[in-house]
Motif scaffolding. Structure first.
Motif, PDB file in Angstrom:
ATOM      1  N   ILE A   1      36.740  44.431  33.760  1.00  0.00           N
ATOM      2  CA  ILE A   1      38.182  44.658  33.758  1.00  0.00           C
ATOM      3  C   ILE A   1      38.440  46.005  33.112  1.00  0.00           C
ATOM      4  O   ILE A   1      37.787  46.376  32.140  1.00  0.00           O
ATOM      5  CB  ILE A   1      38.905  43.509  33.021  1.00  0.00           C
ATOM      6  CG1 ILE A   1      40.422  43.626  33.174  1.00  0.00           C
ATOM      7  CG2 ILE A   1      38.478  43.432  31.563  1.00  0.00           C
ATOM      8  CD1 ILE A   1      41.159  42.349  32.740  1.00  0.00           C
TER       9      ILE A   1
ATOM     10  N   TYR B   1      34.573  41.957  40.581  1.00  0.00           N
ATOM     11  CA  TYR B   1      33.707  40.793  40.471  1.00  0.00           C
ATOM     12  C   TYR B   1      32.473  40.939  41.354  1.00  0.00           C
ATOM     13  O   TYR B   1      32.519  41.557  42.429  1.00  0.00           O
ATOM     14  CB  TYR B   1      34.446  39.533  40.920  1.00  0.00           C
ATOM     15  CG  TYR B   1      35.655  39.184  40.086  1.00  0.00           C
ATOM     16  CD1 TYR B   1      36.935  39.583  40.471  1.00  0.00           C
ATOM     17  CD2 TYR B   1      35.519  38.449  38.907  1.00  0.00           C
ATOM     18  CE1 TYR B   1      38.039  39.264  39.701  1.00  0.00           C
ATOM     19  CE2 TYR B   1      36.629  38.119  38.138  1.00  0.00           C
ATOM     20  CZ  TYR B   1      37.877  38.526  38.539  1.00  0.00           C
ATOM     21  OH  TYR B   1      38.969  38.204  37.777  1.00  0.00           O
TER      22      TYR B   1
ATOM     23  N   ASP C   1      39.899  38.399  32.100  1.00  0.00           N
ATOM     24  CA  ASP C   1      41.183  38.867  31.593  1.00  0.00           C
ATOM     25  C   ASP C   1      40.977  39.434  30.200  1.00  0.00           C
ATOM     26  O   ASP C   1      39.953  39.171  29.557  1.00  0.00           O
ATOM     27  CB  ASP C   1      42.193  37.714  31.546  1.00  0.00           C
ATOM     28  CG  ASP C   1      43.627  38.202  31.596  1.00  0.00           C
ATOM     29  OD1 ASP C   1      44.536  37.358  31.647  1.00  0.00           O
ATOM     30  OD2 ASP C   1      43.842  39.444  31.593  1.00  0.00           O
TER      31      ASP C   1
ATOM     32  N   ARG D   1      40.456  44.437  38.203  1.00  0.00           N
ATOM     33  CA  ARG D   1      39.324  43.554  37.956  1.00  0.00           C
ATOM     34  C   ARG D   1      38.306  43.731  39.075  1.00  0.00           C
ATOM     35  O   ARG D   1      38.678  43.987  40.217  1.00  0.00           O
ATOM     36  CB  ARG D   1      39.789  42.097  37.897  1.00  0.00           C
ATOM     37  CG  ARG D   1      40.757  41.810  36.755  1.00  0.00           C
ATOM     38  CD  ARG D   1      41.420  40.464  36.919  1.00  0.00           C
ATOM     39  NE  ARG D   1      42.249  40.088  35.783  1.00  0.00           N
ATOM     40  CZ  ARG D   1      43.499  40.484  35.600  1.00  0.00           C
ATOM     41  NH1 ARG D   1      44.070  41.292  36.500  1.00  0.00           N
ATOM     42  NH2 ARG D   1      44.170  40.096  34.538  1.00  0.00           N
TER      43      ARG D   1
END
Length: 123
Positions: free
Chosen positions: A50, A59, A70, A57
């Motif tokens: 992040i 992934y 977060d 963000r």
């Protein structure tokens, strides 16, 4: 600079966990934060990252849709919500920080590492 990860545990497949990483020092508010994991006998694997503001963000494909990263800068904390856990998610999860672009997946690019927290998923 210290990163302290917590929240790991043993759960059954399909369960959820929320990992936390408390950071000390100025580095938290000036760095990309993220998580890596390492399963037994495997190399460390990028999980999620992040950016500084929390607006972006990134992934790994293997966790998209199940993991959410977060951060709360006011608390110097980054979180990893893990849902729909699978046995292949079993690993030690490491919190990381680094002055790197979002999307950086090479472990050596992250300067700061926490001690790791164990996640074990049984079928």
């Amino acid at each position: 600079v210290q990163l302290q990860a917590s929240g790991g545990g043993s759960v059954q497949a399909g369960g959820s966990l929320r990992l936390s990483c408390a950071a000390s020092g100025r580095t938290f508010s000036s760095n990309t934060m993220g998580w890596f994991r390492q399963a037994p006998g495997e190399e460390r694997e990028f999980v999620a990252a992040i950016n500084l503001s929390g607006a972006i963000r990134f992934y790994a494909d293997s966790v998209k849709g199940r993991f959410t990263i977060d951060r709360v800068n006011a608390k110097n904390t980054v979180y990893l919500q893990i849902n729909s856990l699978k046995p292949e998610d079993t690993a030690v999860y490491y919190c990381v920080a680094g002055t790197v672009p979002i999307g950086t997946i090479q472990s050596e690019e992250y300067a700061y590492w926490g001690q790791g927290t164990q996640v074990t998923v049984s079928s």
